[in-house]
Scaffold this motif. Structure first.
Motif, PDB file in Angstrom:
ATOM      1  N   TYR A   1       0.838  -1.205   0.000  1.00  0.00           N
ATOM      2  CA  TYR A   1       0.000   0.000   0.000  1.00  0.00           C
ATOM      3  C   TYR A   1       0.874   1.256   0.000  1.00  0.00           C
ATOM      4  CZ  TYR A   1      -3.890  -3.066   1.350  1.00  0.00           C
ATOM      5  OH  TYR A   1      -4.826  -4.038   1.385  1.00  0.00           O
TER       6      TYR A   1
ATOM      7  N   ALA B   1      -0.001   3.434  -3.137  1.00  0.00           N
ATOM      8  CA  ALA B   1      -1.094   4.393  -2.923  1.00  0.00           C
ATOM      9  C   ALA B   1      -0.607   5.815  -3.183  1.00  0.00           C
ATOM     10  CB  ALA B   1      -1.626   4.262  -1.504  1.00  0.00           C
TER      11      ALA B   1
ATOM     12  N   SER C   1      -2.764   8.361  -2.604  1.00  0.00           N
ATOM     13  CA  SER C   1      -3.656   9.217  -1.815  1.00  0.00           C
ATOM     14  C   SER C   1      -2.987   9.794  -0.578  1.00  0.00           C
ATOM     15  CB  SER C   1      -4.886   8.425  -1.348  1.00  0.00           C
ATOM     16  OG  SER C   1      -5.554   7.887  -2.457  1.00  0.00           O
TER      17      SER C   1
ATOM     18  N   ALA D   1      -9.390   8.246  -1.213  1.00  0.00           N
ATOM     19  CA  ALA D   1      -8.400   7.315  -0.680  1.00  0.00           C
ATOM     20  C   ALA D   1      -9.008   5.928  -0.566  1.00  0.00           C
ATOM     21  CB  ALA D   1      -7.924   7.783   0.692  1.00  0.00           C
TER      22      ALA D   1
ATOM     23  N   GLU E   1      -9.147   4.165  -3.951  1.00  0.00           N
ATOM     24  CA  GLU E   1      -7.826   3.711  -4.380  1.00  0.00           C
ATOM     25  C   GLU E   1      -7.394   2.479  -3.590  1.00  0.00           C
ATOM     26  OE1 GLU E   1      -4.439   6.209  -3.611  1.00  0.00           O
ATOM     27  OE2 GLU E   1      -3.294   5.278  -5.240  1.00  0.00           O
ATOM     28  N   LEU E   2      -7.599   2.514  -2.257  1.00  0.00           N
ATOM     29  CA  LEU E   2      -7.181   1.392  -1.407  1.00  0.00           C
ATOM     30  C   LEU E   2      -7.980   0.130  -1.720  1.00  0.00           C
ATOM     31  CD1 LEU E   2      -5.138   1.164   1.004  1.00  0.00           C
ATOM     32  CD2 LEU E   2      -5.427   3.419   0.029  1.00  0.00           C
TER      33      LEU E   2
ATOM     34  N   LEU F   1      -6.308  -1.389  -4.634  1.00  0.00           N
ATOM     35  CA  LEU F   1      -5.033  -2.015  -4.247  1.00  0.00           C
ATOM     36  C   LEU F   1      -5.277  -3.318  -3.486  1.00  0.00           C
ATOM     37  CD1 LEU F   1      -2.984   1.135  -3.174  1.00  0.00           C
ATOM     38  CD2 LEU F   1      -2.772  -0.196  -5.277  1.00  0.00           C
TER      39      LEU F   1
END
Lengths: 108, 890
Positions: free
Chosen positions: B158, B162, B164, B314, B317-318, B321
């Motif tokens: 992450y 990531a 974010s 966020a 996006e997570l 992922l």
């Protein structure tokens, strides 16, 4: 003689604004002028005149200055502000519509 | 323009009031002069003209008042005047003022305090710069509303991918045994990723934080950053600690920096962190799996959002992922997602528990506030009645009704404002009480918990204060202003309307009803607490528990086992100690489970076998808890390593496996070990009112496989002869005499442990007891007031009755009957309310049924006794009236 006529809500404001269109007047002058132009139909008592004047000053329709009365006494004179003129115009129009409507209604 | 002129006149009116007043005087004087001049000109004589002018102008004061009223901001000025007037009126009655403002202070203060707890648990941000950009990340699985940890491997994925976050950090809170010279302590430390401090936006107070290179290489860099408070407490804030070596769980660590003051962790409402070690040293903090390996889900994540990125962004996006990780590593990540939550409030896993208890306390404090308002309303009604003549006079002299109401409300406002101001002090005290409950986690470590009166809370307090003004002040003010002029003046206040006293009666009934609800709830919680600390089935009062972890200091299994044997031998040989028994987990709690099946009925897939609550306990364990087996025996010296495997089951378990039959001698497979049942014990663990008995199975502690480190650690239960708390130092000394390096933690009396574990009940119980006591006192006071007033009001009637031969007994009964009728009515209504309210208590009640008749009976009885006591004084006063004096009384 002045009769005991109850002024409609808002009518007093309109009359005061009207009396001030020509010249500045002090409180008593306004009362006498209203009696005069309504041919004595309305008698304006100080108890309603002064709260109305101060309310209108708060609203920004009239402004006041200290000056000399016709017989040389100190008096507080009220004049119409531009906002007051606009208000007079608006209220006059409104009054016209209401009185026309009333006249029509009563004739019918 | 209109706005500006309005603002200007506001200013003028407020700050140059005297000038405005003077101008108004001048104007009216000039008008009078003009009028007089006009009349004289019309031919009147000067005296007549002056009279006529005065007549035409009318009442000057009234005129001025009307002009003032139309002035913008007039109400504010009026308010100021009313407040001054109210202050004078209140000063004249200091007793009333003191009682009213103090009770209000209690009510408002408690409310503010509960509001600050709500704020802390749900809304407060972390105390770091730019904390509003911080978010917590949790692992979640569909269908489970539990927020869990992430593996370090996933964290690195992450962190690398990531976009974010400005910075994303990982941390794990580890129990550590700290040794410095000959000082040692059980503390909580944090295993942190290298960017932990950077993410929080913090700078070291001394030295440095971890650097990128040293932080993640397994086992290479044993460095430690001390917490500021910890540095102060254990090193006296000495600046030359940098470079010094301390031992954590037996391993040496070099101090490289001191964290800034105020940093005690990032998990609000969880354990405080005393120091930080880099993620590379994970093994020191946790050894049941490799903290840096896949599938070892240990770390919590905290991230700082990148500029312009919201939580939702966020999150999406997570989620992407997490799905990538799931596809790449299905064996460890199947069905695992990540949840991004703003770093506000407490542990999300405790959110619903917290919400429940806060609903209860919020409800309780609202009831208290209502009682206070009802009480004050009653006082004000009585007080305004005494002022009826004054008010009637003012109304007759031309004061408008609105004006009188406003003045009376101003009095209430002033009381409420004083009460509110004092209430802030009460709230600060109350917050200290609450903090006491949140200071320690159930395992006894200090918690990261703060409770403050911040601006949001103060705003709520002000709103509550203003609301109370209307709650207690409006009805009395409206009533008073409706005073019938003629009757009041004529009757000299002798015959207040019946409606008025009905209203006061209703207020007293309300107070009793609300009090009953509070007292019932409080007594249910008290009974629960008694069940917890002195359960019916066992006795915790003389038991001490200690957690021993020889494997923490790298003992091999044989040495650890030998240590345990020696510790228990020495403990039992110590004077004042009756017995000592090791256990895998503390008594009572269901924290671990074992796979259990019957020998003839093995499950197709052992992984899917039924899991049963499980513990491993030594000989005399049940004796220590004062529990007697209902059948068979408990473990003893026979059940050591190498002996045939044996288990003990609880009644719920016996009933489940061998319904109606005899469990002793039966065989059962526990974690693949076929064992014989040698004993049956009562169902031990506590239950809240909503739960049912949990089946439980116990293995013999000494039969555990010593290669499993859990089998060489212990929570040792010790039965002592005297006060368990007093024995703690001696017990620590005995253990240290075997080996001073072995971590000893969570050493405390079992009762204290239970109280910590059942903190919410204790917390709710304590507050409700206070609330209930306050409510009862106020109700009694309210009833006393109504009856005393009634006696005063009816002095003449009582005099007549006595003159006609009524004895003191009859008169007293008349007053007492009234008091009892009011109280009984209130209690009856309250019982209905209490039945509804106890549902909120469901999760807090242990061994007590929701509608426990004893609690209801006790509460009702208590309130009735209080009512009789409150009625006694007025009744006695009534009997002492002299009939002759009473008749002359006016």
């Amino acid at each position: 003689m002045a009769r005991d006529t109850t002024l409609l809500q808002g009518t007093l404001d309109l009359l005061i604004l009207k009396t001030l269109t020509l010249e500045k007047l002090h409180g008593l002058g306004i009362a006498r002028r209203v009696e005069q132009i309504t041919r004595g139909a309305f008698e304006v008592k100080p108890g309603s005149l002064f709260p109305a004047l101060h309310r209108m000053e708060e609203a920004g329709w009239v402004s006041s200055v200290w000056g000399q009365s016709e017989n040389g006494r100190k008096a507080r004179f009220y004049t119409l502000t531009p906002a007051g003129r606009r208000q007079l115009k608006a209220e006059t129009g409104e009054w016209g519509r209401v009185s026309l409507a009333m006249a029509l209604a009563l004739k019918a | 323009m209109a706005m500006a002129s309005r603002a200007a006149s506001w200013f003028r009116n407020l700050f140059r009031r005297s000038r405005v007043e003077r101008e108004l005087d001048d104007e009216l004087r000039s008008v009078r002069d003009l009028l007089v001049a006009e009349k004289i000109k019309a031919g009147m004589d000067p005296a007549g003209a002056a009279r006529a002018a005065a007549l035409e102008l009318g009442a000057l004061e009234q005129l001025k008042e009307e002009v003032r009223d139309v002035r913008a901001g007039a109400w504010l000025q009026g308010l100021g005047r009313d407040l001054r007037y109210a202050a004078r009126a209140l000063k004249k009655r200091p007793a009333f003022t003191a009682i009213a403002s103090l009770t209000l202070a209690l009510g408002i203060g408690c409310t503010a305090s509960i509001a600050s707890l709500v704020y802390a648990l749900f809304q407060a941000g972390l105390p770091f710069p730019g904390a509003d950009r911080l978010v917590h990340l949790y692992q979640v699985q569909p269908g489970q509303d539990e927020y869990t940890q992430v593996s370090y491997v996933d964290y690195r994925y992450y962190r690398e991918h990531a976009r974010s976050f400005v910075s994303l950090a990982a941390h794990y809170t580890a129990p550590l045994h700290f040794v410095n010279g000959n000082e040692s302590a059980a503390i909580m430390g944090s295993v942190a990723s290298p960017n932990y401090f950077e993410t929080l936006g913090l700078q070291p107070a001394r030295g440095r934080f971890f650097n990128q290179a040293e932080a993640e290489l397994p086992g290479r860099d044993p460095v430690v950053v001390l917490g500021y408070q910890f540095w102060q407490a254990h090193f006296g804030g000495s600046p030359d600690v940098l470079g010094r070596v301390i031992r954590l769980n037996g391993a040496p660590f070099t101090i490289v920096g001191i964290a800034p003051p105020g940093l005690v962790g990032v998990a609000f409402g969880k354990n405080q962190v005393s120091l930080w070690i880099p993620a590379g040293m994970f093994r020191v903090g946790y050894k049941y799996c490799d903290g840096l390996a896949p599938g070892c889900n240990l770390v919590n994540l905290i991230g700082r959002l990148a500029p312009g990125v919201g939580v939702g962004q966020a999150q999406s996006e997570l989620t992407t992922l997490a799905r990538q990780l799931e596809t790449a590593n299905p064996e460890t990540n199947k069905g695992r997602g990540v949840l991004v939550l703003p770093a506000r409030g407490g542990d999300p896993n405790r959110r619903s528990d917290n919400a429940q208890i806060l609903t209860l306390l919020g409800g309780a404090v609202s009831l208290v506030l209502l009682i206070i308002c009802a009480n004050l309303a009653g006082l004000l009604l009585a007080r305004n009645l005494a002022r009826a003549r004054e008010i009637a006079l003012r109304l007759s002299l031309g004061a408008s009704r609105a004006r009188v109401v406003r003045e009376l409300l101003a009095e209430s406002l002033l009381l409420a404002l004083v009460g509110g101001a004092l209430g802030i002090g009460v709230a600060a005290l109350c917050n200290r009480l609450i903090l006491g409950f949140y200071q320690f986690s159930y395992s006894g470590f200090a918690m990261f918990f703060e409770l403050g009166l911040d601006s949001t809370v103060l705003g709520v307090t002000l709103a509550v204060t203003l609301a109370t003004v209307f709650a207690f002040g409006l009805v009395p003010a409206l009533r008073a202003s409706r005073t019938d002029l003629l009757t009041t003046m004529k009757d000299e206040g002798q015959s207040p309307g019946a409606g008025r006293s009905r209203l006061r009666d209703a207020l007293v009934v309300t107070q009793f009803a609300l009090s009953l609800v509070l007292v019932v709830d409080a007594s249910l919680l008290i009974r629960s607490l008694r069940h917890i600390t002195q359960g019916e089935r066992f006795d915790a009062t003389r038991v001490v528990t200690v957690r021993l972890r020889p494997t923490m200091v790298a003992y091999d299994s044989a040495r650890a086992r030998a240590f345990q044997v020696e510790v228990h031998r020495r403990l039992e040989a110590t004077p004042g100690i009756i017995a000592a028994s090791p256990a895998r987990t503390p008594a009572i709690w269901v924290s671990i489970t074992a796979k259990v099946w019957l020998p003839g009925d093995p499950p197709a897939d052992p992984d899917r076998a039924t899991r049963i609550a499980f513990n491993r306990v030594g000989p005399r364990f049940f004796e220590i808890l004062g529990v007697h087996p209902t059948a068979g025996r408990e473990f003893d010296a026979r059940d050591g390593a190498g002996a045939p495997p044996v288990v003990i089951v609880n009644q719920a378990m016996a009933e489940r496996l061998w319904p109606g039959g005899n469990a002793i001698g039966q065989r059962v497979v526990v974690d693949s070990v076929s064992s014989e049942v040698v004993g049956v014990v009562p169902d031990l663990q506590y239950r809240s009112a909503g739960e049912s008995a949990v089946p439980f199975v116990y293995q013999s502690y000494w039969q555990g496989d010593p290669r499993d480190s859990w089998s060489t650690e212990s929570v040792t239960h010790i039965l002592v002869a005297g006060n368990p708390r007093a024995m703690l130092p001696e017990i620590r000394r005995v253990i240290a005499s075997v080996d001073p390096d072995v971590p000893v933690s969570e050493d405390r009396a079992l009762v204290d442990r239970l109280l910590l574990e059942y903190q919410p009940v204790r917390f709710a119980g304590t507050l409700l007891v206070w609330f209930g006591a306050l409510a009862m006192f106020l109700s009694a006071f309210g009833l006393f007031g109504v009856l005393a007033f009634r006696v005063a009001e009816r002095t003449r009637e009582i005099g007549v009755r006595m003159a006609l031969g009524a004895g003191p007994g009859q008169v007293a009964r008349m007053v007492l009957r009234r008091g009892v009728v009011l109280a009984v009515t209130g209690v009856a209504i309250g019982v209905v309310g209490a039945l509804a309210s106890v549902r909120l208590l469901r999760s807090l009640l242990y061994g007590v049924p929701l509608g426990d008749p004893l609690a209801f009976a006790a509460a009702s009885g208590l309130l009735l006794v209080i009512a009789l006591a409150a009625s006694y004084l007025p009744a006695r006063r009534a009997t002492r009236l002299d009939p002759m004096l009473a008749l002359r009384h006016d």
